[in-house]
Design an enzyme around this catalytic site. Structure first.
Site, short mmCIF file in Angstrom:
data_model
loop_
_atom_site.label_atom_id
_atom_site.label_comp_id
_atom_site.label_asym_id
_atom_site.label_seq_id
_atom_site.Cartn_x
_atom_site.Cartn_y
_atom_site.Cartn_z
CG ASN A 10 -4.16 -3.58 -9.35
OD1 ASN A 10 -5.30 -3.46 -9.80
ND2 ASN A 10 -3.53 -2.59 -8.75
CG ASP A 12 1.05 -6.03 -7.86
OD1 ASP A 12 0.25 -5.30 -8.48
OD2 ASP A 12 1.20 -5.98 -6.63
CG ASN A 42 -1.82 -5.55 -1.65
OD1 ASN A 42 -1.89 -6.67 -2.13
ND2 ASN A 42 -1.10 -4.57 -2.19
CD GLU A 136 -4.27 0.92 -7.11
OE1 GLU A 136 -3.09 1.28 -7.13
OE2 GLU A 136 -4.65 -0.15 -6.59
CG ASN A 179 2.19 8.12 1.91
OD1 ASN A 179 1.77 9.20 1.48
ND2 ASN A 179 2.54 7.14 1.09
CG LEU A 212 5.49 10.11 9.46
CD1 LEU A 212 5.95 10.81 10.72
CD2 LEU A 212 5.15 11.13 8.38
CG ASP A 237 8.84 -5.75 -2.60
OD1 ASP A 237 8.48 -4.56 -2.65
OD2 ASP A 237 8.39 -6.63 -3.35
CB ALA A 240 1.76 -4.73 0.15
CB ALA A 241 5.18 -1.44 3.78
N GLY A 278 7.04 -9.18 -2.65
CA GLY A 278 5.66 -9.25 -3.12
C GLY A 278 4.73 -8.34 -2.34
O1 RIB Z 1 0.24 -0.65 -2.43
C1 RIB Z 1 0.84 -1.60 -3.26
C2 RIB Z 1 -0.05 -1.91 -4.42
O2 RIB Z 1 -0.19 -0.74 -5.21
C3 RIB Z 1 0.47 -2.97 -5.37
O3 RIB Z 1 0.10 -4.26 -5.00
C4 RIB Z 1 -0.08 -2.51 -6.72
O4 RIB Z 1 -1.00 -3.38 -7.28
C5 RIB Z 1 -0.65 -1.12 -6.49
O5 RIB Z 1 -2.02 -1.14 -6.40
#
Ligand code: RIB
Length: 293
Positions: A10, A12, A42, A136, A179, A212, A237, A240-241, A278
């Site tokens: 994607n 973003d 990611n 997704e 999660n 968690l 931010d 993407a963690a 990001g």
């Molecule tokens: O997990 C984060 C991601 O979720 C973002 O980069 C966004 O594109 C969505 O897919």
């Protein structure tokens, strides 16, 4: 073992806001940025940065050069990404001043992998290889079914949650990476211990990682449970963690690392990711993780 990630790619569009917009509210954003993202992209980049050999399967549009470049730069194999007419999938992401986010994803019909795409991808993988998928991308249950028939190990991150995913062939999954929201969607439970209990009962052949956030992460594998506390960090931010955690954990266990070590490295990598802006851009390298650990 080769790992192929059947995942979203994607663009973003990230808006910095004071708080996440409420129903009926209009909000001014303080900043706007375009980042490479998608849970799939990611996670592939995190796997590659953590040292794994990773193949990505998916679709990008005519504006997808920046996305392919990001994957290529991280040394992800992009042979199985199809270029389609039209715009790539994109997101609208709000990030508030505490680093929390909310995300809307849109991918047009052209960005949907077909059954023929899936067959082409699977032709290059063999029993013993693994397929990673999130929730997704279009045709996820079909990929799950076909990969299982072919003898591939299935690794599933059920994100984003959907009602339909309860009817996926989840009994084929070897590893669930989720999660607490996704855990609740699959089990109806909110307590982490109960989520693990119910998953163990429903999917006796599936191992689990349950993250968690600031409360750490659990892994459950063949009757054993392991806990990893979170590393304290000032969140900038959180986007993407979880993807960073997934990539570093899978890279660890697929290289034979013991689960507690893979959990610790994944937790540390994701604490670095939340301290940066990001999605893909926030994922640290293996060197950054081992130097700072
Ligand atoms: O997990 C984060 C991601 O979720 C973002 O980069 C966004 O594109 C969505 O897919």
């Amino acid at each position: 073992m080769k790992i192929v990630n059947y995942g979203s790619i994607n663009l973003d569009h990230v808006y910095q806001v004071d708080h996440i917009v409420q129903p009926g509210e209009t909000l001014l954003a303080a900043d706007q940025n375009l980042f490479c993202g998608g849970k799939g992209l990611n996670q592939s980049i995190a796997l590659a940065k953590a040292g794994a050999e990773i193949f990505h399967a998916g679709v990008v549009g005519e504006d997808g050069d920046i996305l392919l470049d990001a994957l290529r730069a991280a040394k992800v194999d992009i042979t199985h990404i199809r270029r389609a007419p039209g715009a790539s999938a994109h997101t609208v992401i709000q990030v508030d001043r505490k680093g929390q986010n909310c995300i809307i994803v849109f991918s047009g019909e052209n960005m949907r992998p077909s059954e023929a795409d899936i067959d082409r991808v699977l032709a290059d993988f063999a029993p013993g290889d693994a397929v990673l998928m999130q929730n997704e991308l279009f045709n996820t249950p079909l990929m799950m079914r076909k990969a299982a028939e072919k003898g591939l190990a299935i690794i599933f991150n059920p994100s984003p949650v959907s009602r339909e995913m309860l009817s996926y062939p989840l009994e084929t999954v070897s590893w669930f990476l989720l999660n607490e929201i996704e855990g609740e969607a699959l089990t109806g439970e909110t307590d982490p211990g109960r989520i693990l209990d119910v998953l163990a009962k429903k999917f006796p052949n599936g191992s689990v990682v349950l993250t968690l956030g600031a409360n750490g992460a659990w892994a459950m594998d063949r009757g054993h449970r392991f806990f990893q506390p979170a590393f304290e960090v000032q969140a900038v931010d959180t986007t993407a963690a979880g993807d960073t955690f997934t990539g570093f954990f899978l890279a660890g266990i697929s290289s034979g690392m013991p689960i507690p070590d893979a959990l610790r490295r994944a937790a540390f990598a994701s604490s670095i990711a939340v301290s940066r802006k990001g999605a893909a851009d926030s994922i640290p390298t293996a060197e950054e993780v081992s130097l700072a650990e």
